[in-house]
Design an enzyme around this catalytic site. Structure first.
Site, PDB file in Angstrom:
ATOM      1  N   ALA A  27     -11.060 -18.950  40.214  1.00  7.21           N
ATOM      2  CA  ALA A  27     -11.389 -20.102  39.363  1.00  7.21           C
ATOM      3  C   ALA A  27     -10.714 -20.051  37.992  1.00  7.21           C
ATOM      4  O   ALA A  27     -10.404 -21.095  37.414  1.00  7.21           O
ATOM      5  CB  ALA A  27     -12.900 -20.202  39.189  1.00  7.21           C
ATOM      6  N   GLN A 106      -9.111 -18.704  46.226  1.00 13.95           N
ATOM      7  CA  GLN A 106     -10.539 -18.977  46.382  1.00 13.95           C
ATOM      8  C   GLN A 106     -10.838 -20.397  45.885  1.00 13.95           C
ATOM      9  O   GLN A 106     -11.967 -20.860  46.002  1.00 13.95           O
ATOM     10  CB  GLN A 106     -11.355 -17.975  45.562  1.00 13.95           C
ATOM     11  CG  GLN A 106     -11.188 -16.527  45.996  1.00 13.95           C
ATOM     12  CD  GLN A 106     -11.908 -15.569  45.055  1.00 13.95           C
ATOM     13  OE1 GLN A 106     -11.383 -15.175  44.020  1.00 13.95           O
ATOM     14  NE2 GLN A 106     -13.108 -15.192  45.403  1.00 13.95           N
ATOM     15  N   HIS A 124     -11.498 -20.730  50.855  1.00 17.44           N
ATOM     16  CA  HIS A 124     -12.775 -21.450  50.783  1.00 17.44           C
ATOM     17  C   HIS A 124     -12.618 -22.945  51.079  1.00 17.44           C
ATOM     18  O   HIS A 124     -13.494 -23.742  50.754  1.00 17.44           O
ATOM     19  CB  HIS A 124     -13.433 -21.208  49.412  1.00 17.44           C
ATOM     20  CG  HIS A 124     -13.791 -19.748  49.184  1.00 17.44           C
ATOM     21  ND1 HIS A 124     -14.041 -19.213  47.944  1.00 17.44           N
ATOM     22  CD2 HIS A 124     -13.925 -18.719  50.066  1.00 17.44           C
ATOM     23  CE1 HIS A 124     -14.317 -17.909  48.059  1.00 17.44           C
ATOM     24  NE2 HIS A 124     -14.246 -17.593  49.338  1.00 17.44           N
ATOM     25  N   CYS A 157     -19.958 -39.977  59.348  1.00 12.81           N
ATOM     26  CA  CYS A 157     -18.685 -40.015  60.072  1.00 12.81           C
ATOM     27  C   CYS A 157     -18.487 -41.376  60.747  1.00 12.81           C
ATOM     28  O   CYS A 157     -19.368 -41.869  61.433  1.00 12.81           O
ATOM     29  CB  CYS A 157     -18.672 -38.893  61.111  1.00 12.81           C
ATOM     30  SG  CYS A 157     -17.226 -38.910  62.189  1.00 12.81           S
ATOM     31  N   ASN A 223      -7.438 -10.846  34.632  1.00 11.47           N
ATOM     32  CA  ASN A 223      -8.692 -11.594  34.567  1.00 11.47           C
ATOM     33  C   ASN A 223      -9.334 -11.375  33.201  1.00 11.47           C
ATOM     34  O   ASN A 223      -9.247 -10.278  32.650  1.00 11.47           O
ATOM     35  CB  ASN A 223      -9.645 -11.134  35.683  1.00 11.47           C
ATOM     36  CG  ASN A 223     -10.811 -12.081  35.857  1.00 11.47           C
ATOM     37  OD1 ASN A 223     -10.600 -13.288  36.021  1.00 11.47           O
ATOM     38  ND2 ASN A 223     -12.020 -11.587  35.790  1.00 11.47           N
TER      39      ASN A 223
HETATM   40 ZN   LIG Z   1     -17.917 -37.167  63.569  1.00  9.74          ZN
END
Ligand SMILES: [Zn+2]
Length: 250
Positions: A27, A106, A124, A157, A223
């Site tokens: 991130a 990620q 992810h 959907c 980091n």
């Molecule tokens: Zn579906």
């Protein structure tokens, strides 16, 4: 922040000497693009612990209220206005120089691809697509968000009526095995693992750094805060990624 004066110089030397590099990104790479991380000082879950529940797969499937809140959060997400930053662009240079095996990320924001990276493994998933939990149909996220903006609180959907979700891995969902295996292959065929902008606290993504070290691959970690894997790294850099990555990749 503890850094010896010449550690960035050492990092440049190590990265310059590597011919096959796998990058693991988290991130921290996207915070300069205006996308908040989760557990940092200004992280989404630090400021709003309830938001973490929106990331539980079980809650999403069982609770229409959680789905409606998730759709509103997706609609308002800063990713739709975000642009790649200097950290993303530095990694594109690495690929153009023919020295990148893969960016294993990620992140779900698609900003590596927007910047021009093509060899990207999204551990992810991606929030730029939806997936139907019943028939697995994948569609562009923009289609579903248009329906939400028009007043459908929890769009289903169009093929089978099943529950739609962003094509991301929520807590309680397993990772895509093919993507994870490809990431492991990338690590094992590299001579350098560059872990950037990740607190390396989420498995199995973080374990790729352990895998690299075990295989004798050089590890460089960039980091802002400490990670559980710092001891395995040859070089650890705390500088802002928008500065350190362009410096490392020249
Ligand atoms: Zn579906």
């Amino acid at each position: 922040m503890v850094r010896e004066p010449d550690e960035l110089g050492d990092g440049v030397a190590v990265v310059s000497a590597a011919a096959r590099i796998t990058v693991l990104s988290g991130a921290g790479v996207s915070t300069d693009s205006g996308i908040p991380d989760f557990r940092g000082p200004n992280g989404l879950w630090t400021k709003d612990p309830k938001a973490e529940r929106l990331s539980s797969f079980q809650a999403y499937v069982e609770d229409p209220e959680v789905r409606r809140a998730s759709w509103q959060a997706r609609l308002a997400h800063p990713v739709w206005r975000a642009e790649p930053n200097d950290a993303h662009r530095a990694l594109v240079k690495l690929e153009k120089a023919g020295r990148l095996v893969s960016v294993v990320t990620q992140n779900i924001d698609g900003l590596h691809q927007r910047a021009g990276s093509t060899s990207v493994l999204e551990l992810h998933g991606s929030m730029r697509e939806t997936v139907c939990l019943q028939c697995n149909e994948r569609r562009p996220m923009a289609e579903a968000l248009e329906r939400v903006a028009e007043g459908t609180a929890d769009p289903s959907c169009r093929v089978c009526g099943g529950i739609l979700k962003s094509a991301t891995i929520s807590f309680g969902q397993p990772l895509d095995t093919d993507v994870l295996m490809a990431a492991r292959d990338a690590v094992l065929s590299s001579d350098l693992m560059l872990a950037v902008g990740s607190s390396l606290s989420v498995q199995p993504a973080a374990g790729l750094v352990g895998l690299a070290a075990q295989a004798g691959t050089t590890v460089v970690i960039c980091n802002a805060s400490e990670t559980p894997y710092d001891d395995l790294a040859t070089i650890v850099l705390r500088d802002p990624l928008g500065e350190v990555l362009p410096a490392l990749i020249r």
